[in-house]
Motif scaffolding. Structure first.
Motif, PDB file in Angstrom:
ATOM      1  N   ASN A  50     -45.665   5.157  18.884  1.00  0.00           N
ATOM      2  CA  ASN A  50     -44.394   5.233  18.168  1.00  0.00           C
ATOM      3  C   ASN A  50     -43.529   4.021  18.465  1.00  0.00           C
ATOM      4  O   ASN A  50     -42.790   3.558  17.603  1.00  0.00           O
ATOM      5  N   LEU A  54     -42.218   1.453  15.687  1.00  0.00           N
ATOM      6  CA  LEU A  54     -40.819   1.058  15.587  1.00  0.00           C
ATOM      7  C   LEU A  54     -40.708  -0.460  15.610  1.00  0.00           C
ATOM      8  O   LEU A  54     -40.033  -1.064  14.788  1.00  0.00           O
TER       9      LEU A  54
ATOM     10  N   ILE B  49     -37.264   6.711  10.887  1.00  0.00           N
ATOM     11  CA  ILE B  49     -37.895   7.867  11.506  1.00  0.00           C
ATOM     12  C   ILE B  49     -38.743   7.465  12.702  1.00  0.00           C
ATOM     13  O   ILE B  49     -38.957   8.264  13.618  1.00  0.00           O
ATOM     14  N   ASN B  50     -39.209   6.248  12.709  1.00  0.00           N
ATOM     15  CA  ASN B  50     -40.017   5.816  13.845  1.00  0.00           C
ATOM     16  C   ASN B  50     -39.180   5.716  15.117  1.00  0.00           C
ATOM     17  O   ASN B  50     -39.669   5.983  16.206  1.00  0.00           O
ATOM     18  N   ALA B  51     -37.946   5.339  14.934  1.00  0.00           N
ATOM     19  CA  ALA B  51     -37.041   5.309  16.084  1.00  0.00           C
ATOM     20  C   ALA B  51     -36.801   6.731  16.582  1.00  0.00           C
ATOM     21  O   ALA B  51     -36.748   6.986  17.789  1.00  0.00           O
ATOM     22  N   HIS B  53     -38.869   9.188  16.272  1.00  0.00           N
ATOM     23  CA  HIS B  53     -40.097   9.625  16.926  1.00  0.00           C
ATOM     24  C   HIS B  53     -40.200   9.074  18.339  1.00  0.00           C
ATOM     25  O   HIS B  53     -40.581   9.772  19.266  1.00  0.00           O
ATOM     26  N   LEU B  54     -39.878   7.806  18.451  1.00  0.00           N
ATOM     27  CA  LEU B  54     -39.949   7.175  19.765  1.00  0.00           C
ATOM     28  C   LEU B  54     -39.001   7.880  20.717  1.00  0.00           C
ATOM     29  O   LEU B  54     -39.349   8.222  21.841  1.00  0.00           O
TER      30      LEU B  54
END
Lengths: 320, 320
Positions: A50, A54, B49-51, B53-54
DNA sequence: GTAATTTATGAAACGCGTATCATAGCAAGA
DNA sequence: TCTTGCTATGATACGCGTTTCATAAATTAC
């Protein structure tokens, strides 16, 4: 769980160097690389994907919108997409929509949120206006003729196909020709209806709405169609059936009822599924796997739009 | 594209406040909330959304491993999983493996890399030793009896099922009973073989390896089986066929060849697919959608392991 | 009226890998 | 000898939302 920082510290290098090792960058000395690898091994380091996503701004996921997964047509299409996806190290997120627009929106929103890098729409319910709203967020690829639009597509010219198939049946002597499709609306169905009407006009045949059968997707739908036929006063003598599995259902039921094929009823299938060969169905071969592959490649190429028309091949067997 | 920082600046608040608005946290004054929403609207803010998720350490994706997508058994299973997934706002990543271990590993690695929050394995080729290596990375759920293992499962007791079905055929007077399964190896097939052998022992019937047919997955496979039967000197009089669609193929071909069902050959299908009803196939109803739903719920519950046995129901129709 | 809560808000740390930029050693070419 | 250019390495910013902690104001409680 150890992260890249921990590994860097343990191996006595910078995180940059660890990152280089992770990504096989050449400029790392053998000793440091060794040290990093050993530290990773020892602490069972797992790169947090992830964080990669990002950082890179992409996920290596491609969304695929299909109405049904358990349908041979879409099954083969997905197979083709998956085949190519493996080569490029991409994974697929499948959206089974059952032709519900809300599900299609879900997929579009995942594109919007960058959870997928691109979206392949194999068949849709929603309108172009909705699609247009999401085009800015990433490539959307279609398995329908979308020339003239700002998207890529790989498609069959269903108008031409249908027209040719109708002419083929006409040449075989049929004057009462009907057809079965999966659903009433939809780009493909509209193209087919247009071809059908144009053909009827050309040959001065009259249009009978009862000669068109909708919701033909599965084996059992073919059975239902034949049941309807037996109740008609003036049934068609030939049918274009846009899925071999439906044709198989029809043929099976016809045999049961003593309806002779092709004498009482001629049937032309579509797709050239394995069942078509076994049951000797005359069919139009659609290279679905190949189409799937091309769709995937178009999804990868985010900068340019392209449109590929795929040709079909008539396979003559014993049902026409 | 604007990010949360930009929005915060524009709205004259902190990023924390923006985050609160995004997540509907109560402690935000009406005015600031308004300001934030307006800024988002104006700049067409899209949360990355990747942020998320991270930051959250999860992706709201669940992996589903199936050998084939275009098979009604797995189609229904996935339908059940998907049905429940929608409720919880999860998305599915489908892995079509074709029973190749490398593909299964790909799925396991996605779990390892936290790209999916859990993995549901509907059918597998790989061994438990491989699975065990990945258990530490997240929940792995199975659609096979895995009691005694450190995982969750929802399953059919195929031993019991098969044994009961064999007894049913025996009670109908059959002494030469065979069966068709999807593949030779695999947990389910082994359980079935054991039931078969135990049953034969109990009834003092002899074992004939030719009475077992493998690779029976599709309609056309059923046709092949009947073709084999016609070449046998001493063919079975009854068959357990672990997929209705295969049974449908058999019946269709039998009709073509004048083999009477159930007199010459009794056939018991499995799954109670729609085709079974139409073709009057006696079958064991397996509630696949329900199983799929349960599998999903087990995938969500990462802390506790559970095992659910699902019961099947005999549907008597006209092929036995 | 003072203590205890609740409401409201923001700074800063965190999750974690990648990319850019700067630096320095060393070798090849002029 | 001096200039390029390549190899090797690290500090730091960056991608971006969430969460914790601290603080202040407004209520409610006793």
């Amino acid at each position: 769980m150890a992260n890249i920082k921990d590994i860097a510290k343990i191996a006595g290098v910078s995180v940059t160097t660890v990152s280089r090792v992770l990504n096989n960058h050449p400029y790392v000395s053998k000793e440091k690389k060794e040290a990093v690898l050993q530290a990773m091994e020892e602490y069972n380091y797992q790169r947090n994907i992830n964080a990669v996503h990002l950082s890179k701004g992409k996920t290596f996921l491609i969304g695929v919108v299909i109405p049904f997964t358990n349908h041979p047509y879409f099954g083969l299409l997905v197979e083709g997409i998956a085949k190519e996806a493996v080569k490029y190290n991409y994974k697929l997120v499948l959206f089974q929509t059952n032709y519900e627009v809300v599900r299609e929106i879900e997929a579009l929103e995942m594109l919007q949120h960058k959870q997928i890098d691109a979206l392949i729409i194999c068949s849709r319910s929603c309108g172009w206006d909705l699609i247009d709203e999401y085009l800015e967020y990433g490539p959307i690829i279609f398995c329908e003729d979308s020339r003239g639009r700002n998207v890529s597509s790989t498609f069959i010219d269903h108008y031409k196909c249908f027209y040719n198939a109708l002419e083929y049946l006409y040449d075989k002597g049929h004057r009462k020709i009907g057809y079965c499709v999966g659903r009433k609306s939809g780009t493909n169905s509209r193209q087919r209806e247009k071809a059908y009407r144009d053909f009827l006009d050309k040959e001065h045949l009259s249009f009978d709405p009862d000669y068109i059968f909708y919701e033909c997707l599965k084996f059992e739908d073919g059975v239902k169609v034949v049941q309807q036929l037996t109740r008609m006063d003036n049934p068609p003598t030939a049918l274009l059936v846009t899925s071999d599995i439906v044709a198989a259902g029809m043929i099976t039921y016809c045999k049961e009822k003593g309806i002779l094929i092709p004498d009482d009823l001629a049937i032309m299938g579509f797709d050239n599924q394995p069942v078509a060969k076994i049951m000797h169905i005359t069919t139009l071969e659609i290279p679905l796997v190949e189409i799937g592959e091309k769709l995937f490649l178009q999804a990868l190429d985010s900068r340019s739009n392209s449109h590929e028309e795929i040709n079909v091949k008539l396979i003559e067997r014993q049902t026409v």
